[in-house]
Design a protein around this motif. Structure first.
Motif, mmCIF file in Angstrom:
data_model
loop_
_atom_site.group_PDB
_atom_site.id
_atom_site.type_symbol
_atom_site.label_atom_id
_atom_site.label_comp_id
_atom_site.label_asym_id
_atom_site.label_seq_id
_atom_site.Cartn_x
_atom_site.Cartn_y
_atom_site.Cartn_z
ATOM 1 N N MET A 89 20.998 -65.269 40.366
ATOM 2 C CA MET A 89 19.675 -64.518 40.351
ATOM 3 C C MET A 89 19.978 -63.189 40.762
ATOM 4 N N ALA A 90 19.916 -62.046 40.122
ATOM 5 C CA ALA A 90 20.001 -60.607 40.350
ATOM 6 C C ALA A 90 19.006 -59.784 39.842
ATOM 7 N N GLY A 91 18.778 -58.603 40.883
ATOM 8 C CA GLY A 91 17.842 -57.824 40.559
ATOM 9 C C GLY A 91 17.723 -56.821 41.974
ATOM 10 N N PHE A 92 16.623 -55.920 41.470
ATOM 11 C CA PHE A 92 16.258 -54.794 42.613
ATOM 12 C C PHE A 92 14.739 -54.947 42.538
ATOM 13 N N GLN A 93 14.174 -54.470 43.901
ATOM 14 C CA GLN A 93 12.948 -54.023 43.858
ATOM 15 C C GLN A 93 12.788 -52.712 44.759
ATOM 16 N N LEU A 94 12.453 -51.859 44.069
ATOM 17 C CA LEU A 94 12.154 -50.397 44.751
ATOM 18 C C LEU A 94 10.790 -50.336 44.982
ATOM 19 N N TRP A 95 10.547 -49.633 46.317
ATOM 20 C CA TRP A 95 9.222 -49.270 46.733
ATOM 21 C C TRP A 95 9.105 -47.770 46.432
ATOM 22 N N ALA A 96 8.072 -47.260 45.865
ATOM 23 C CA ALA A 96 7.865 -45.762 45.867
ATOM 24 C C ALA A 96 6.450 -45.458 46.563
ATOM 25 N N ASN A 97 6.364 -44.456 47.106
ATOM 26 C CA ASN A 97 5.307 -44.291 47.816
ATOM 27 C C ASN A 97 4.405 -43.496 46.958
#
Ligand code: FE2
Length: 284
Positions: A115-123
């Motif tokens: 399982m691989a991935g990214f979560q980015l939070w943008a303001n």
């Protein structure tokens, strides 16, 4: 051609426990504010051990931000307070604008292997924090992959490479989100907006991220660039694959508690009060 950006800082993502017990690596987060403005957090959730991720992220609220999930491998099931549900699979992106508020769950599918991935939070800027929630689900085949001769290729999720535009547009902070592969002994040069914050996160191989080739950066390195007009990334004997992300700084105060990011403490108190008394959802 303009000024090539130098490296301001390099470090390695840190092992972190999140959600109901998900082991992940955090490239940056709460303690780095406002270095990456308009971005708040980047989590790298790669693992080949289901025990590291199966607990997932059960029901939780978001307000005032966007969460951008990019799956490299595997599947995450998603459901929310507006009645949306679906699966984000290999190569897909979900660009979720929480705005005034959503309550959702994000649960990895049980399956063999990686399982691989990214979560980015943008303001979001103050003017958009209470906008209606919005989803953009982008399937992998909607993401253009641009080949740059024999030297590199880039998947364009947001922004532009060689005239190919990413499917995510109309975001206030004008973000660029690229998944770049540079072949061995090659160079990748890319124009960026002066004044925007730009960073890279390496997840395969290794590369130099400045002109002087001072330091080779490998897997799990996050590279924050200083200001300039372009980035220059070059490789030695190995290839490199990395996220290259940039955005226009918001330059507003950040009040952040858990999954909610506002401008003031009072707004946070209101949000958590509304969550407790069932008036959090404004739309849907
Ligand atoms: Fe979430």
């Amino acid at each position: 051609m303009g000024q090539v950006r130098f490296i301001e800082k390099v470090w390695k993502s840190r092992p972190t426990m999140e959600g109901a017990g998900v082991r992940l690596n955090r490239a940056f987060g709460f303690y780095e504010v406002p270095l990456f403005d308009p971005f708040l957090l980047l989590d790298d959730f790669g693992s080949d051990n289901p025990d590291d991720y199966l607990a997932g992220f059960p029901w939780h609220p978001h307000r005032g931000i966007e969460t951008i999930t990019y799956m490299l491998e595997g599947e995450v099931k998603h459901g929310d307070s507006l009645g949306n549900s679906g699966t984000i699979g290999t190569g897909d992106v979900q660009w979720m604008t929480a705005g005034s508020g959503i309550i959702h769950e994000e649960m990895p599918h049980r399956q063999e292997g990686l399982m691989a991935g990214f979560q980015l939070w943008a303001n979001l800027p103050a003017s958009d924090k209470m906008m209606d929630p919005r989803y953009r689900d982008i399937r992998s085949d909607e993401i253009p992959e641009v080949s740059l001769g024999n030297s590199a290729k880039a998947k364009v999720i947001a922004g532009k490479v060689n005239g190919a535009k990413g499917p995510v547009q109309d975001v206030v902070t004008d973000p660029e989100y690229l998944d770049v592969t540079v072949n061995p002994k090659s160079e990748f040069r890319h124009k960026v907006e002066r004044g925007h914050n730009v960073f890279a996160y390496v997840f395969e191989g290794e590369a130099y991220f400045d002109e002087e080739k001072k330091e080779i950066c490998g897997i799990r390195n996050v590279i924050l660039f200083g200001d300039g007009d372009e980035v220059l990334i070059s490789t030695g004997d190995k290839h490199a694959r990395f996220l290259l992300i940039s955005g226009k700084p918001i330059n507003e105060p950040v009040a952040w508690q858990g999954p909610i990011v506002m401008n003031t403490k009072e707004e946070l108190q209101i949000a958590f009060g509304e969550y407790r008394n069932g008036t959090f959802i404004k739309h849907g």
